[in-house]
Scaffold this active site. Structure first.
Site, short mmCIF file in Angstrom:
data_model
loop_
_atom_site.label_atom_id
_atom_site.label_comp_id
_atom_site.label_asym_id
_atom_site.label_seq_id
_atom_site.Cartn_x
_atom_site.Cartn_y
_atom_site.Cartn_z
CG PHE A 124 4.30 15.52 2.76
CD1 PHE A 124 4.70 14.67 3.91
CD2 PHE A 124 2.87 15.77 2.63
CE1 PHE A 124 3.63 14.14 4.56
CE2 PHE A 124 1.92 15.36 3.40
CZ PHE A 124 2.21 14.58 4.41
CE1 TYR A 125 2.87 13.13 -6.08
CE2 TYR A 125 5.26 13.30 -6.73
CZ TYR A 125 3.70 12.75 -6.94
OH TYR A 125 3.54 12.26 -7.96
CB ALA A 126 8.61 11.57 -2.70
#
Length: 343
Positions: free
Chosen positions: A156-158
């Site tokens: 999700f960060y990416a």
């Protein structure tokens, strides 16, 4: 030049703000100084920035607030009227995004929208912002190139950072806001975050505790020294993005755009095996590591390798610090910093 640096109490933001002050720019820092990791380290960075500012010719102002607070962001822009913005504040961490995705929405989406809107309404001449090599996700075509798709993030960060790139394009297209996104590749060095591998490895080796190598240590990473990153960020900021001169409105290429928008990789263009990284650390510390090897973790990307041709062409710079030199510099800082804390 008045330059707003968000996240200036953070790892990369501190280095960028310090270098700008040293060359005489006026810097406005903006950071919430949260407790994602030890705030003491962040406060120590801020103290060093105060000291740098005191001996420089540029002005320095620090705003302690949350970028997700729209009123605080608008007030900062109205008061200080930055010419350029270098947006480095974000919720970082691949594995933490699995545990707490809402933190990434607030810091990487809501806060970023506030920055875009403030830049638009105050006619900032250039927004430079941090992205990540993690956007390449499932892509295994090496080296990673900005000209290839990055549509399958593995965490999700990416996903939030890829969203930032696309959001920037919409503002560049609609409002002609020049934007430059920088995809960082495994940044390390002095004043690093305690949740980063080099920090964790150093602490455990010195304590005689095991270090964990996921994927059984078979990762390769394009490790990039933080001072190289800071130099690349500033050079990119100094040369605002411009519309594509080769854009043909009569016969447009759907794979390109005429917006003043661009993306660059910033990496060392020289992937190193994680085991070699550990060996460099062992040499710098003068101690051997106790190694525990575990399988690949969810969301981990096995390999990264930056094609830095576009960055070199545009700004005339390519990171070149070797892992041995960079790790040695980190160890020197680590010993000095924690000796001073202990005393």
């Amino acid at each position: 030049m008045r330059i707003l640096v968000t996240g200036n109490a953070g790892f990369i933001g501190y280095h960028v703000a310090r270098r700008l002050l040293e060359r005489g720019d006026s810097v406005i820092g903006f950071d919430v100084v949260n407790d994602y990791y030890d705030p003491t380290l962040k406060e120590a960075r801020l103290k060093r920035l105060d000291e740098t500012a005191a001996s420089s010719s540029g002005e320095y102002h620090f705003v302690r607030a949350n970028l997700a607070d729209r009123d605080a962001v608008d007030a900062c822009f109205a008061t200080h009227r930055p010419d350029r913005v270098i947006h480095l504040a974000a919720q970082a961490g691949v594995r933490y995004s699995i545990e707490n995705p809402h933190a990434y929405v607030e810091s990487n989406i809501v806060a970023y929208t506030n920055i875009l809107e403030a830049c638009r309404h105050t006619e900032v001449e250039h927004l430079t912002y941090a992205s990540t090599s993690s956007v390449y996700g499932a892509n295994t075509n090496m080296p990673f190139s900005e000209h290839r798709p990055a549509d399958h993030p593995l965490q999700f960060y990416a996903a939030t950072k890829r969203a930032n790139e696309l959001m920037a394009h919409s503002y560049s297209h609609l409002f002609r806001l020049p934007t430059t996104g920088l995809r960082f590749f495994t940044v390390y060095g002095p004043w690093g975050r305690p949740d980063m591998a080099l920090f964790l490895f150093t602490r455990n080796i010195l304590a005689g505790k095991p270090i964990t190598l996921f994927n059984h240590g078979n990762h390769t990473r394009d490790f990039t020294f933080v001072e190289d990153i800071a130099e690349g960020v500033i050079r990119a900021s100094d040369q605002p993005a411009a519309p594509n001169a080769e854009w043909d409105s009569a016969n447009p290429d759907p794979a390109t755009s005429n917006a003043p928008w661009r993306l660059f990789n910033i990496g060392n263009n020289n992937p190193v095996k994680l085991t070699a990284y550990v060996e460099a650390l062992e040499e710098a510390l003068g101690r051997k590591a106790i190694i525990e090897r575990l399988p690949l973790q969810p969301g981990d990307v096995p390999d990264t390798f930056a094609d830095t041709t576009a960055l070199e062409t545009a700004v005339g710079y390519r990171p070149a610090t070797t892992v041995k030199a960079g790790v040695g510099a980190f160890v020197d800082w680590y010993r000095e910093y924690y000796e001073s804390v202990a005393s």
